[in-house]
Design an enzyme around this catalytic site. Structure first.
Site, PDB file in Angstrom:
ATOM      1  N   ARG A 109      89.817  25.890  43.887  1.00 25.52           N
ATOM      2  CA  ARG A 109      89.835  26.491  42.557  1.00 25.52           C
ATOM      3  C   ARG A 109      88.448  26.669  41.952  1.00 25.52           C
ATOM      4  O   ARG A 109      88.120  27.744  41.447  1.00 25.52           O
ATOM      5  CB  ARG A 109      90.663  25.623  41.586  1.00 25.52           C
ATOM      6  CG  ARG A 109      92.133  25.829  41.675  1.00 25.52           C
ATOM      7  CD  ARG A 109      92.840  24.534  41.433  1.00 25.52           C
ATOM      8  NE  ARG A 109      92.565  23.660  42.553  1.00 25.52           N
ATOM      9  CZ  ARG A 109      93.292  23.641  43.672  1.00 25.52           C
ATOM     10  NH1 ARG A 109      94.355  24.361  43.752  1.00 25.52           N
ATOM     11  NH2 ARG A 109      92.954  22.864  44.687  1.00 25.52           N
ATOM     12  N   THR A 110      87.651  25.610  41.978  1.00 26.54           N
ATOM     13  CA  THR A 110      86.368  25.689  41.270  1.00 26.54           C
ATOM     14  C   THR A 110      85.476  26.722  41.940  1.00 26.54           C
ATOM     15  O   THR A 110      84.855  27.557  41.269  1.00 26.54           O
ATOM     16  CB  THR A 110      85.688  24.302  41.263  1.00 26.54           C
ATOM     17  OG1 THR A 110      86.669  23.339  40.887  1.00 26.54           O
ATOM     18  CG2 THR A 110      84.537  24.261  40.290  1.00 26.54           C
ATOM     19  N   LYS A 138      68.137  20.001  59.641  1.00 27.33           N
ATOM     20  CA  LYS A 138      66.819  19.823  60.272  1.00 27.33           C
ATOM     21  C   LYS A 138      65.987  18.806  59.498  1.00 27.33           C
ATOM     22  O   LYS A 138      64.782  18.700  59.709  1.00 27.33           O
ATOM     23  CB  LYS A 138      66.083  21.166  60.306  1.00 27.33           C
ATOM     24  CG  LYS A 138      66.825  22.258  61.044  1.00 27.33           C
ATOM     25  CD  LYS A 138      66.076  23.583  60.911  1.00 27.33           C
ATOM     26  CE  LYS A 138      67.014  24.759  61.044  1.00 27.33           C
ATOM     27  NZ  LYS A 138      66.457  25.988  60.472  1.00 27.33           N
ATOM     28  N   ARG A 159      78.600  21.577  43.629  1.00 34.17           N
ATOM     29  CA  ARG A 159      79.551  20.468  43.754  1.00 34.17           C
ATOM     30  C   ARG A 159      79.051  19.556  44.849  1.00 34.17           C
ATOM     31  O   ARG A 159      78.632  20.009  45.917  1.00 34.17           O
ATOM     32  CB  ARG A 159      80.935  20.977  44.109  1.00 34.17           C
ATOM     33  CG  ARG A 159      81.837  19.830  44.559  1.00 34.17           C
ATOM     34  CD  ARG A 159      83.254  20.207  44.733  1.00 34.17           C
ATOM     35  NE  ARG A 159      83.877  20.473  43.443  1.00 34.17           N
ATOM     36  CZ  ARG A 159      85.197  20.562  43.282  1.00 34.17           C
ATOM     37  NH1 ARG A 159      86.003  20.399  44.322  1.00 34.17           N
ATOM     38  NH2 ARG A 159      85.716  20.812  42.101  1.00 34.17           N
ATOM     39  N   HIS A 196      83.257  16.350  35.851  1.00 33.77           N
ATOM     40  CA  HIS A 196      83.631  17.708  36.277  1.00 33.77           C
ATOM     41  C   HIS A 196      83.762  18.509  34.975  1.00 33.77           C
ATOM     42  O   HIS A 196      84.866  18.832  34.528  1.00 33.77           O
ATOM     43  CB  HIS A 196      84.953  17.651  37.042  1.00 33.77           C
ATOM     44  CG  HIS A 196      85.299  18.894  37.809  1.00 33.77           C
ATOM     45  ND1 HIS A 196      84.646  20.101  37.664  1.00 33.77           N
ATOM     46  CD2 HIS A 196      86.278  19.124  38.729  1.00 33.77           C
ATOM     47  CE1 HIS A 196      85.192  20.999  38.467  1.00 33.77           C
ATOM     48  NE2 HIS A 196      86.180  20.434  39.124  1.00 33.77           N
TER      49      HIS A 196
HETATM   50  N1   CP Z   1      90.475  21.195  40.157  1.00 33.82           N
HETATM   51  C1   CP Z   1      89.560  21.342  41.139  1.00 33.82           C
HETATM   52  O1   CP Z   1      88.391  20.979  40.981  1.00 33.82           O
HETATM   53  O2   CP Z   1      90.048  21.930  42.252  1.00 33.82           O
HETATM   54  P1   CP Z   1      89.202  22.207  43.574  1.00 33.82           P
HETATM   55  O3   CP Z   1      88.803  20.867  44.118  1.00 33.82           O
HETATM   56  O4   CP Z   1      90.106  22.969  44.475  1.00 33.82           O
HETATM   57  O5   CP Z   1      87.982  22.988  43.149  1.00 33.82           O
END
Ligand code: CP
Length: 429
Positions: A109-110, A138, A159, A196
């Site tokens: 999703r993100t 490397k 992320r 998040h």
């Molecule tokens: N909610 C969420 O962060 O989903 P993903 O891990 O699929 O990005």
């Protein structure tokens, strides 16, 4: 900053790194330990540029007025997107900008909603999703990777499984900028078990829309009046305040819960109820507990939907429910052993439980849900309160609004929207 091996290890532990050997990556993080180890309120100015967010690292950066403004922009983007003309306007807003999606932890999703948000605004994207395809194999450090991305792109959305890496990269960019070199904004798309923030943003946006009680079929007919008069919710009000929000599942390791709880803590007159097994790993962490206490938020920690809050079982009392997945991928053998005797079905919804919820109470989940654990069985998906698929789509609109805010394009969106939906239609009338 000079630092002994032992203290670096301590710092590395603190920032979520457990490796016994201290690499340059570890030292890179350790150099910002003093900056990392401050309360959020001492940091937020460093992530601003004037009135605008520069780096997006914590949900606490979204003040209530900014949340309102981002939600308004998101609503405008979604309405403009309904016409070809509106889509053409949006896609021509930021075609001169490029974004790097640096996702070294799995995401559906993100990743996709940020990519879609970029595409809506005409931003070109590129990605590194697997460090084994980058020169990190490397021996390149993460900080060098970030410096390289900032050479080619105008924004880094990242992320990582490493808590506070995104925050450290924001400090790196600030330091680079102070030395007169090129630096770009960092957006935290999930960092370890830490934060998040953009998930919290889409969660709040979903709650804002739900508690507007607008009736899409009939704008003249107020759902709120109906709920008050016909269904007996006499004290129900519009908006986020005055509500009780329930969270259920893996409260301890769920970074989305932490980020959303901190955002809700800014809203007046809310109560939070956390439903989790009584195991330290799964219960709320001390730092969140302290932050909620500091803010004077009323919250309850219980181990069942049947526990009573304000004289009612939690499942009947809450105005909204935020379900989460138990993140078993982080379990150690000792954790697994500690689960013996815990009835995890108590942390799963069932159609019977949903029937007892308030008729307007939305069910949210950041997703993915776990088909094996079954915290939300698919039978619930057809219930009008099941909000999780709409919640995920809201992520695309609100992330587009956030990108427009960062790149100072939101005023243009507002002007176009007024022109398209007010001035033009008034003229036609
Ligand atoms: N909610 C969420 O962060 O989903 P993903 O891990 O699929 O990005």
């Amino acid at each position: 900053m000079t630092c002994s091996l032992t203290s670096r290890r301590a710092v590395c532990d603190k920032v979520g790194m457990s490796s016994p050997t201290v690499s340059q990556d570890d030292r890179d993080l350790a150099q910002y330990a003093a900056l990392l180890d401050r309360p959020v309120r001492a940091k937020v100015n460093e992530f601003q540029r004037g009135e605008r967010l520069r780096h997006v690292i914590f949900s606490g950066q979204f003040s209530p007025p900014l949340l309102e403004s981002l939600a308004e922009t998101a609503d405008m983007i979604r309405l403009l997107s309904k016409s070809r003309q509106g889509q053409d306007f949006l896609i021509n807003l930021l075609p001169h900008k490029r974004a790097m999606l640096y996702f070294t932890q799995p995401s559906t999703r993100t990743f996709l909603s940020f990519m879609s948000a970029c595409q809506i605004l005409g931003i070109t994207c590129n990605e590194v999703r697997d460090p084994s395809t980058s020169s990190e194999t490397k021996g390149e450090t993460r900080f060098d990777s970030i410096r390289m991305f900032s050479s080619y792109f105008d924004l880094i959305i990242m992320r990582s499984p490493i808590a506070r890496l995104a925050e450290s990269c924001a400090y790196l960019m600030n330091q680079v900028e102070r030395s007169g070199q090129r630096a770009v904004p960092i957006v935290n798309a999930g960092s370890g078990a830490d934060e998040h923030p953009t998930q919290a943003l889409l969660d709040i946006y979903t709650l804002q829309r739900t508690f507007n009680f607008e009736n899409p079929q009939n704008a003249q007919h107020s759902r709120l009046d109906e709920l008050r008069k016909s269904q007996g919710y006499v004290d129900l009000t519009k908006g986020l305040s005055g509500k009780t929000y329930g969270f259920c599942g893996d409260i301890g390791r769920g970074r989305t819960v932490r980020s959303l709880a901190m955002l809700l803590a800014q809203i007046p007159n809310v109560q939070l109820v956390f439903v989790a097994p009584q195991l330290p790993k799964l219960m709320m962490r001390d730092d969140l507990r302290e932050r909620l206490r500091d803010r004077g938020v009323t919250f309850y920690e219980v181990d069942s939907f049947e526990a009573e809050v304000d004289g009612q079982p939690v499942i009947e009392r809450i105005d909204a429910l935020y379900m989460t997945r138990v993140q078993k991928e982080h379990d150690t053998p000792a954790d697994t052993a500690s689960y013996a005797g815990i009835d995890f079905t108590r942390y799963c919804l069932s159609p019977e439980l949903v029937k007892r919820m308030r008729s307007y109470a939305p069910i949210l989940h950041p997703f993915p849900r776990d088909q094996h654990f079954g915290e939300i069985p698919p039978e619930i998906d057809a219930d009008p309160r099941a909000m999780y698929f709409r919640q995920a789509r809201n992520g695309m609109w609100i992330r587009a609004a956030l990108l427009a805010h960062i790149f100072d394009a939101d005023n243009q969106i507002q002007r176009e929207f007024r022109h398209e939906f007010h001035e033009r239609h008034r003229y036609v009338e």
